[in-house]
Design a protein around this motif. Structure first.
Motif, PDB file in Angstrom:
ATOM      1  N   PRO A  11       0.820  -1.223   0.000  1.00 10.56           N
ATOM      2  CA  PRO A  11       0.000   0.000   0.000  1.00 10.56           C
ATOM      3  C   PRO A  11       0.850   1.267   0.000  1.00 10.56           C
ATOM      4  O   PRO A  11       0.491   2.260  -0.627  1.00 10.56           O
ATOM      5  CB  PRO A  11      -0.807  -0.130   1.294  1.00 10.56           C
ATOM      6  CG  PRO A  11      -0.818  -1.571   1.595  1.00 10.56           C
ATOM      7  CD  PRO A  11       0.458  -2.134   1.081  1.00 10.56           C
ATOM      8  N   PHE A  12       1.997   1.212   0.675  1.00 11.05           N
ATOM      9  CA  PHE A  12       2.878   2.379   0.680  1.00 11.05           C
ATOM     10  C   PHE A  12       3.299   2.740  -0.744  1.00 11.05           C
ATOM     11  O   PHE A  12       3.230   3.913  -1.153  1.00 11.05           O
ATOM     12  CB  PHE A  12       4.105   2.073   1.548  1.00 11.05           C
ATOM     13  CG  PHE A  12       5.149   3.144   1.499  1.00 11.05           C
ATOM     14  CD1 PHE A  12       4.970   4.339   2.170  1.00 11.05           C
ATOM     15  CD2 PHE A  12       6.318   2.951   0.768  1.00 11.05           C
ATOM     16  CE1 PHE A  12       5.930   5.328   2.118  1.00 11.05           C
ATOM     17  CE2 PHE A  12       7.279   3.938   0.703  1.00 11.05           C
ATOM     18  CZ  PHE A  12       7.079   5.124   1.392  1.00 11.05           C
ATOM     19  N   ALA A  13       3.706   1.737  -1.504  1.00  6.22           N
ATOM     20  CA  ALA A  13       4.130   2.006  -2.880  1.00  6.22           C
ATOM     21  C   ALA A  13       2.979   2.560  -3.704  1.00  6.22           C
ATOM     22  O   ALA A  13       3.164   3.470  -4.521  1.00  6.22           O
ATOM     23  CB  ALA A  13       4.670   0.723  -3.518  1.00  6.22           C
ATOM     24  N   VAL A  14       1.764   2.036  -3.463  1.00 10.60           N
ATOM     25  CA  VAL A  14       0.609   2.528  -4.224  1.00 10.60           C
ATOM     26  C   VAL A  14       0.363   4.001  -3.919  1.00 10.60           C
ATOM     27  O   VAL A  14       0.116   4.813  -4.819  1.00 10.60           O
ATOM     28  CB  VAL A  14      -0.637   1.676  -3.888  1.00 10.60           C
ATOM     29  CG1 VAL A  14      -1.903   2.345  -4.390  1.00 10.60           C
ATOM     30  CG2 VAL A  14      -0.505   0.296  -4.489  1.00 10.60           C
ATOM     31  N   ILE A  15       0.470   4.374  -2.641  1.00 11.06           N
ATOM     32  CA  ILE A  15       0.212   5.770  -2.274  1.00 11.06           C
ATOM     33  C   ILE A  15       1.284   6.685  -2.854  1.00 11.06           C
ATOM     34  O   ILE A  15       0.986   7.714  -3.479  1.00 11.06           O
ATOM     35  CB  ILE A  15       0.141   5.908  -0.740  1.00 11.06           C
ATOM     36  CG1 ILE A  15      -1.078   5.151  -0.222  1.00 11.06           C
ATOM     37  CG2 ILE A  15       0.068   7.355  -0.335  1.00 11.06           C
ATOM     38  CD1 ILE A  15      -1.107   5.018   1.285  1.00 11.06           C
ATOM     39  N   VAL A  16       2.554   6.300  -2.680  1.00 13.37           N
ATOM     40  CA  VAL A  16       3.633   7.134  -3.227  1.00 13.37           C
ATOM     41  C   VAL A  16       3.515   7.224  -4.739  1.00 13.37           C
ATOM     42  O   VAL A  16       3.678   8.295  -5.333  1.00 13.37           O
ATOM     43  CB  VAL A  16       5.005   6.564  -2.806  1.00 13.37           C
ATOM     44  CG1 VAL A  16       6.113   7.352  -3.464  1.00 13.37           C
ATOM     45  CG2 VAL A  16       5.144   6.599  -1.304  1.00 13.37           C
ATOM     46  N   ALA A  17       3.175   6.107  -5.377  1.00 14.99           N
ATOM     47  CA  ALA A  17       3.045   6.105  -6.831  1.00 14.99           C
ATOM     48  C   ALA A  17       1.929   7.040  -7.278  1.00 14.99           C
ATOM     49  O   ALA A  17       2.081   7.786  -8.242  1.00 14.99           O
ATOM     50  CB  ALA A  17       2.785   4.685  -7.328  1.00 14.99           C
ATOM     51  N   ALA A  18       0.815   7.023  -6.561  1.00 15.62           N
ATOM     52  CA  ALA A  18      -0.290   7.906  -6.925  1.00 15.62           C
ATOM     53  C   ALA A  18       0.098   9.368  -6.733  1.00 15.62           C
ATOM     54  O   ALA A  18      -0.218  10.223  -7.552  1.00 15.62           O
ATOM     55  CB  ALA A  18      -1.529   7.572  -6.084  1.00 15.62           C
ATOM     56  N   LEU A  19       0.826   9.659  -5.636  1.00 15.51           N
ATOM     57  CA  LEU A  19       1.209  11.047  -5.350  1.00 15.51           C
ATOM     58  C   LEU A  19       2.231  11.566  -6.353  1.00 15.51           C
ATOM     59  O   LEU A  19       2.372  12.776  -6.515  1.00 15.51           O
ATOM     60  CB  LEU A  19       1.789  11.146  -3.935  1.00 15.51           C
ATOM     61  CG  LEU A  19       0.774  11.114  -2.804  1.00 15.51           C
ATOM     62  CD1 LEU A  19       1.479  11.031  -1.470  1.00 15.51           C
ATOM     63  CD2 LEU A  19      -0.109  12.353  -2.852  1.00 15.51           C
ATOM     64  N   THR A  20       2.975  10.684  -6.985  1.00 15.38           N
ATOM     65  CA  THR A  20       3.988  11.128  -7.937  1.00 15.38           C
ATOM     66  C   THR A  20       3.607  10.804  -9.364  1.00 15.38           C
ATOM     67  O   THR A  20       4.425  10.924 -10.263  1.00 15.38           O
ATOM     68  CB  THR A  20       5.336  10.468  -7.619  1.00 15.38           C
ATOM     69  OG1 THR A  20       5.137   9.047  -7.558  1.00 15.38           O
ATOM     70  CG2 THR A  20       5.904  10.955  -6.318  1.00 15.38           C
ATOM     71  N   SER A  21       2.351  10.373  -9.605  1.00 12.53           N
ATOM     72  CA  SER A  21       1.961  10.002 -10.960  1.00 12.53           C
ATOM     73  C   SER A  21       1.720  11.254 -11.796  1.00 12.53           C
ATOM     74  O   SER A  21       1.507  12.346 -11.269  1.00 12.53           O
ATOM     75  CB  SER A  21       0.699   9.142 -10.924  1.00 12.53           C
ATOM     76  OG  SER A  21      -0.371   9.909 -10.434  1.00 12.53           O
ATOM     77  N   SER A  22       1.745  11.065 -13.097  1.00 11.62           N
ATOM     78  CA  SER A  22       1.555  12.216 -13.976  1.00 11.62           C
ATOM     79  C   SER A  22       0.119  12.724 -13.887  1.00 11.62           C
ATOM     80  O   SER A  22      -0.114  13.918 -14.025  1.00 11.62           O
ATOM     81  CB  SER A  22       1.891  11.830 -15.410  1.00 11.62           C
ATOM     82  OG  SER A  22       1.247  10.643 -15.759  1.00 11.62           O
ATOM     83  N   GLU A  23      -0.841  11.829 -13.628  1.00  9.33           N
ATOM     84  CA  GLU A  23      -2.225  12.276 -13.514  1.00  9.33           C
ATOM     85  C   GLU A  23      -2.389  13.247 -12.345  1.00  9.33           C
ATOM     86  O   GLU A  23      -3.075  14.263 -12.454  1.00  9.33           O
ATOM     87  CB  GLU A  23      -3.170  11.080 -13.306  1.00  9.33           C
ATOM     88  CG  GLU A  23      -3.311  10.160 -14.496  1.00  9.33           C
ATOM     89  CD  GLU A  23      -2.336   9.007 -14.442  1.00  9.33           C
ATOM     90  OE1 GLU A  23      -1.274   9.159 -13.783  1.00  9.33           O
ATOM     91  OE2 GLU A  23      -2.601   7.962 -15.048  1.00  9.33           O
ATOM     92  N   PHE A  24      -1.737  12.926 -11.223  1.00 11.56           N
ATOM     93  CA  PHE A  24      -1.796  13.796 -10.052  1.00 11.56           C
ATOM     94  C   PHE A  24      -1.300  15.193 -10.409  1.00 11.56           C
ATOM     95  O   PHE A  24      -1.936  16.202 -10.088  1.00 11.56           O
ATOM     96  CB  PHE A  24      -0.950  13.177  -8.932  1.00 11.56           C
ATOM     97  CG  PHE A  24      -1.013  13.920  -7.624  1.00 11.56           C
ATOM     98  CD1 PHE A  24      -2.032  13.673  -6.727  1.00 11.56           C
ATOM     99  CD2 PHE A  24      -0.046  14.856  -7.288  1.00 11.56           C
ATOM    100  CE1 PHE A  24      -2.095  14.338  -5.523  1.00 11.56           C
ATOM    101  CE2 PHE A  24      -0.100  15.531  -6.097  1.00 11.56           C
ATOM    102  CZ  PHE A  24      -1.128  15.273  -5.206  1.00 11.56           C
ATOM    103  N   PHE A  25      -0.179  15.254 -11.116  1.00  8.15           N
ATOM    104  CA  PHE A  25       0.374  16.559 -11.444  1.00  8.15           C
ATOM    105  C   PHE A  25      -0.454  17.272 -12.502  1.00  8.15           C
ATOM    106  O   PHE A  25      -0.511  18.504 -12.517  1.00  8.15           O
ATOM    107  CB  PHE A  25       1.829  16.418 -11.883  1.00  8.15           C
ATOM    108  CG  PHE A  25       2.735  16.191 -10.724  1.00  8.15           C
ATOM    109  CD1 PHE A  25       3.104  17.249  -9.912  1.00  8.15           C
ATOM    110  CD2 PHE A  25       3.190  14.927 -10.404  1.00  8.15           C
ATOM    111  CE1 PHE A  25       3.908  17.049  -8.817  1.00  8.15           C
ATOM    112  CE2 PHE A  25       3.995  14.718  -9.307  1.00  8.15           C
ATOM    113  CZ  PHE A  25       4.360  15.776  -8.515  1.00  8.15           C
ATOM    114  N   MET A  26      -1.110  16.509 -13.363  1.00  3.26           N
ATOM    115  CA  MET A  26      -1.995  17.155 -14.332  1.00  3.26           C
ATOM    116  C   MET A  26      -3.119  17.894 -13.602  1.00  3.26           C
ATOM    117  O   MET A  26      -3.422  19.049 -13.924  1.00  3.26           O
ATOM    118  CB  MET A  26      -2.605  16.110 -15.279  1.00  3.26           C
ATOM    119  CG  MET A  26      -1.659  15.572 -16.294  1.00  3.26           C
ATOM    120  SD  MET A  26      -1.098  16.832 -17.430  1.00  3.26           S
ATOM    121  CE  MET A  26      -2.470  16.851 -18.558  1.00  3.26           C
TER     122      MET A  26
END
Lengths: 466, 167
Positions: free
Chosen positions: A197-212
Motif C-alpha cells: 500500500p505504501f508504494a501505491v500511495i507514493v506512486a499515486a502522489l507522484t503520478s503524472s495524472e496527479f500533477f496534471m
C-alpha cells in the motif's frame, strides 16, 4: 408453478444444499443465487430511500410537514415492494451447468435464458463487492472474449470457487494456454509480486495524472487571480482539493493489495480494499504490453505495466473503479517488471531485445526525446519506446501484429526518416517506432528488398500456436 | 513497371505494383468538383449575406481556388497510388505529402468488402477493403474496375483461408 419449464428435472437438479460438495463428474449442476442476493443488490436503493426520507424529515421539522408515521409507512412500502421484486427475481434465477454449456435463466414475465458454450469461455473471475463481502458472498464473472462480461451473483465464496473450477475444468479453451492446465493445478497458486500500500500511495502522489490535476488547478487559480475574482480562489481550491483527494482515494482503494500470481489457468491479478476483484488472463490472450514511467518515477526506478486484452478495453477505466483493469502492475521495480514480462512471454524483459537508437538527425523532428526514442525486434517481440515526461515502452509479440505501415510526412522526408506503425487488435491499436533510418532497416533486413516493412517479419506460420 | 519513383525516402520493395484504373482520376475529379461547387456556393452565400459584395467575392475566389487545387491533386493522388499482391501480404502505397506504405498479411484478414458508390458506378468502378482485427490497418484500394475488384476479392478470400492466422 414451475420456475423454468425449459429445464427438465434431472437427478442433480435438486435444490442444492450449500453443505454439499459439488460433484466431480459433471452431469448437470444447478445453482441458485444465495437467498441474500436481493438484499445485497437492493441495499443501495434501500439506503437511498432511508436517506432521502430521513433528510426531509430532519429538515422539515415545522408543523406543515407530514407526520412521522407517513414517512415510516413510505419507507415500509418501498422496502416491501423492493423485497417482493427481489424475491421474485431470486426465485426465478438459476444457473444450470452441464458438459457443454452454462445456462442462466432469469425473469418471471420476461423470461431470459442465456446460454454460454463452455468452449467460448476465456476466463472466470471471482469478485467481492463490499456488501457481498460482508455476508461472505461473491460473484462470478464470465469473460467470453469480447464485449461485456456476464455475472453470476451472488454465491457463497466457497461455492463460487468450486463452480469456477468446474467451469474451467469443462472449458477446453484453457488448454490453449499451452503448458500446465487442468483443475488440479488451478488450485495451486504461486504468488509472484505483491505491491505494498505504501508504494501505491507514493506512486499515486507522484503520478503524472496527479500533477496534471495539480497544474490545471494552479493555472485556473492564477487565471482567477489575474482576473481579480477573489471568491473564485476558494471555489477553485476546493474543487482541485477534492479532485486530488478523490483521485488518491480511488487509486488507493482500487489498487490496494495489488498482487500478481500464477495458477493453472494463467496469470491472476487481485486487488481492492473494499471491493475485492480477481482477474485471470492467459498470456496468449495478451495482444500487447505498455510500460510507462512518469518523470518522477525515474528517480526511484518504478514502472507501470498495462496489458491489452481483447474485450477488456470496453470495460476498463483508468481509475480502477470498474471490475476490469488493464493494469497488471500499478507500480513495480525493474526486477518485478522483468519478472512479470517473463511470465507473459518466456524470456521477455524490458531490455531482452536490443534497442536501436534513432539517427542523430532525428533531433530536428524530436528535439526533446530523440535520445530516448528507439526500437528493436527479435524473432518474437517488437519493442518501441518514446515519450518525454512519461517514458513509454510498447512490447508487441510479432504473432499478434495485424498489419504494418511506414509513413513519411514532408518534414521526415527532408530528414530522410520514416515512422513505422505496427497495427494491433484492441486498445491501443498501434505501436509506433518513430524516426527510423530506412537504410538501417534495409541493412537489418537480410533480404534484397529495401523497405522497413521487411524489417519486421510478419508471422507466416499458420501452424504456430496462437 | 516494377519499381515506380515515389520521391526520396520511402523506397518501395520489388513487387508487381499495379495502378488504379485511369478513369478513377475522372471520378475523383468529378467528386471534387461537385463537393467544391457546393461548398463554394455555401461560402459565397453566407459571406455575401454577412459581409456584402466583398465577402461574396472573397468566398467565391477562395472556394474556386481550393476546388482547383483539389482537382489538380485528385489526378496526382490517383496516379501515385500503387498496390501489389505478394505471396503472403498485400502492399498499398499511397499519398503525396504524407506517404503511406502498408502491408497487410492475408492471414490477418477478417473480411473483404467490395463497395461501389454512385460516382464509381458511372465508370464501372469499385473499391476493395480488407478488414483486420485492428482498426488502424486501413487497407482500402479505391477505383478498381468492377471486374478487377471482384477478382481481387476472390483471390484475397482464398489466400486468407489458406494462410489464416489465429487472433
Amino acid at each position: 408453478m414451475s420456475p423454468s419449464p425449459s429445464s427438465p428435472p434431472t437427478p442433480n437438479a435438486a435444490e442444492p444444499n450449500p453443505a454439499d460438495p459439488l460433484p466431480t463428474q459433471v452431469v448437470k449442476v444447478t445453482e441458485r443465487p444465495h437467498p441474500l442476493t436481493p438484499l445485497i443488490r437492493g441495499w443501495v436503493v434501500i439506503v437511498a430511500a432511508v436517506f432521502a426520507f430521513g433528510r426531509d424529515l430532519v429538515r422539515q421539522r415545522p408543523q406543515d410537514a407530514p407526520p412521522v408515521e407517513f414517512w415510516l409507512y413510505g419507507i415500509g412500502l418501498v422496502a416491501v415492494v423492493a423485497a417482493g421484486i427481489g424475491f421474485v427475481s431470486w426465485r426465478f434465477t438459476r444457473f444450470v451447468l452441464d458438459d457443454e454449456e452454462l445456462r442462466i435463466d432469469t425473469g418471471l414475465w420476461q423470461r431470459r435464458s442465456t446460454r454460454i458454450a463452455l468452449g467460448m469461455l476465456q476466463s472466470v473471475d471471482i469478485s467481492q463487492p463490499l456488501a457481498a463481502r460482508m455476508f461472505g458472498l461473491a460473484e462470478l464473472q464470465l469473460d467470453v472474449g469480447t464485449g461485456k462480461s456476464l455475472q453470476l451473483r451472488y454465491l457463497e465464496l466457497s461455492r463460487a470457487q468450486a463452480l469456477r473450477l468446474l467451469l474451467l475444468r469443462t472449458a477446453p479453451a484453457q488448454t490453449a494456454s499451452g503448458q500446465e492446465t487442468g483443475a488440479g493445478q488451478a488450485a495451486s497458486r504461486a504468488s509472484l509480486i505483491q505491491v505494498t500500500p505504501f508504494a501505491v500511495i507514493v506512486a499515486a502522489l507522484t503520478s503524472s495524472e496527479f500533477f496534471m490535476i495539480l497544474i490545471s488547478g494552479i493555472a485556473m487559480g492564477l487565471l482567477g487571480f489575474h482576473l481579480g475574482i477573489g471568491i473564485a480562489w476558494l471555489a477553485i481550491a476546493f474543487t482541485i482539493g477534492s479532485a486530488l483527494v478523490g483521485f488518491i482515494a480511488r487509486r488507493v482503494t482500487g489498487q490496494f493489495n495489488y498482487s500478481l500470481s500464477r495458477d493453472g489457468t494463467g496469470l491472476r491479478i487481485s486487488r481492492g480494499m473494499f471491493h475485492l476483484t480477481n482477474q485471470h488472463v492467459s498470456p496468449h490472450r495478451i495482444q500487447a504490453v505498455t510500460v510507462r514511467q512518469p518523470v518522477l518515477w525515474r528517480l526511484w526506478g518504478w514502472y507501470q505495466l498495462d496489458v491489452s486484452v481483447l474485450g477488456w478495453d470496453a470495460e476498463a477505466d483508468a481509475d480502477h473503479a470498474s471490475r476490469i483493469s488493464q493494469t497488471m502492475l500499478p507500480v513495480a521495480t525493474r526486477d518485478q517488471l522483468d519478472l512479470a514480462l517473463g511470465e507473459i512471454w518466456p524470456g521477455a524483459g524490458l531490455e531482452s531485445v536490443s534497442i536501436r537508437p534513432v539517427p542523430i538527425r532525428a533531433r530536428w523532428r524530436h528535439p526533446l526525446t530523440h535520445r530516448f526514442l528507439g526500437w528493436g525486434q527479435d524473432q518474437n517481440l517488437f519493442i518501441t519506446r518514446w515519450g518525454w515526461t512519461v517514458r513509454t515502452w510498447q512490447l508487441v509479440p510479432l504473432r499478434k501484429v495485424q498489419s504494418i505501415a511506414t509513413t513519411q510526412g514532408p518534414w521526415l522526408r527532408r530528414l530522410g526518416l520514416v515512422n513505422l506503425g505496427v497495427h494491433l487488435a484492441g486498445t491501443p491499436n498501434q505501436a509506433t517506432a518513430f524516426a527510423l533510418d530506412p537504410d538501417i532497416a534495409a541493412r537489418y533486413n537480410s533480404g534484397s528488398e529495401s523497405t522497413p516493412i521487411n524489417a519486421v517479419p510478419i508471422p507466416t506460420n499458420p501452424a504456430a500456436p496462437d | 513497371m516494377t519499381r515506380p519513383r515515389t520521391g526520396q525516402g520511402l523506397h518501395l520493395p520489388l513487387a508487381d505494383w499495379r495502378p488504379l484504373s485511369p478513369s478513377y482520376s475522372t471520378a475523383r475529379r468529378l467528386g471534387a468538383a461537385l463537393s467544391g461547387a457546393a461548398l463554394t456556393g455555401i461560402a459565397t452565400a453566407v459571406l455575401g449575406l454577412a459581409l456584402g459584395w466583398w465577402g461574396a467575392t472573397g468566398g467565391l475566389l477562395v472556394g474556386l481556388g481550393w476546388t482547383t487545387w483539389r482537382l489538380v491533386r485528385a489526378g496526382r493522388w490517383v496516379r501515385a497510388f500503387r498496390w501489389a499482391e505478394r505471396e503472403q501480404d498485400l502492399l498499398i502505397s499511397q499519398g503525396l505529402w504524407f506517404k503511406h506504405l502498408s502491408a497487410i498479411p492475408y492471414g490477418r484478414m477478417l473480411s473483404v468488402e467490395v463497395s461501389s458508390g454512385p460516382l464509381d458506378r458511372i465508370w464501372q468502378l469499385a473499391s476493395v477493403r480488407l478488414v483486420t482485427a485492428s482498426s488502424e490497418s486501413d487497407a482500402l484500394i479505391p477505383g478498381l474496375s468492377q471486374a478487377d475488384a471482384t477478382a481481387l476479392r476472390d483471390r484475397l478470400i482464398i489466400a486468407g483461408q489458406q494462410q489464416a492466422l489465429p487472433l
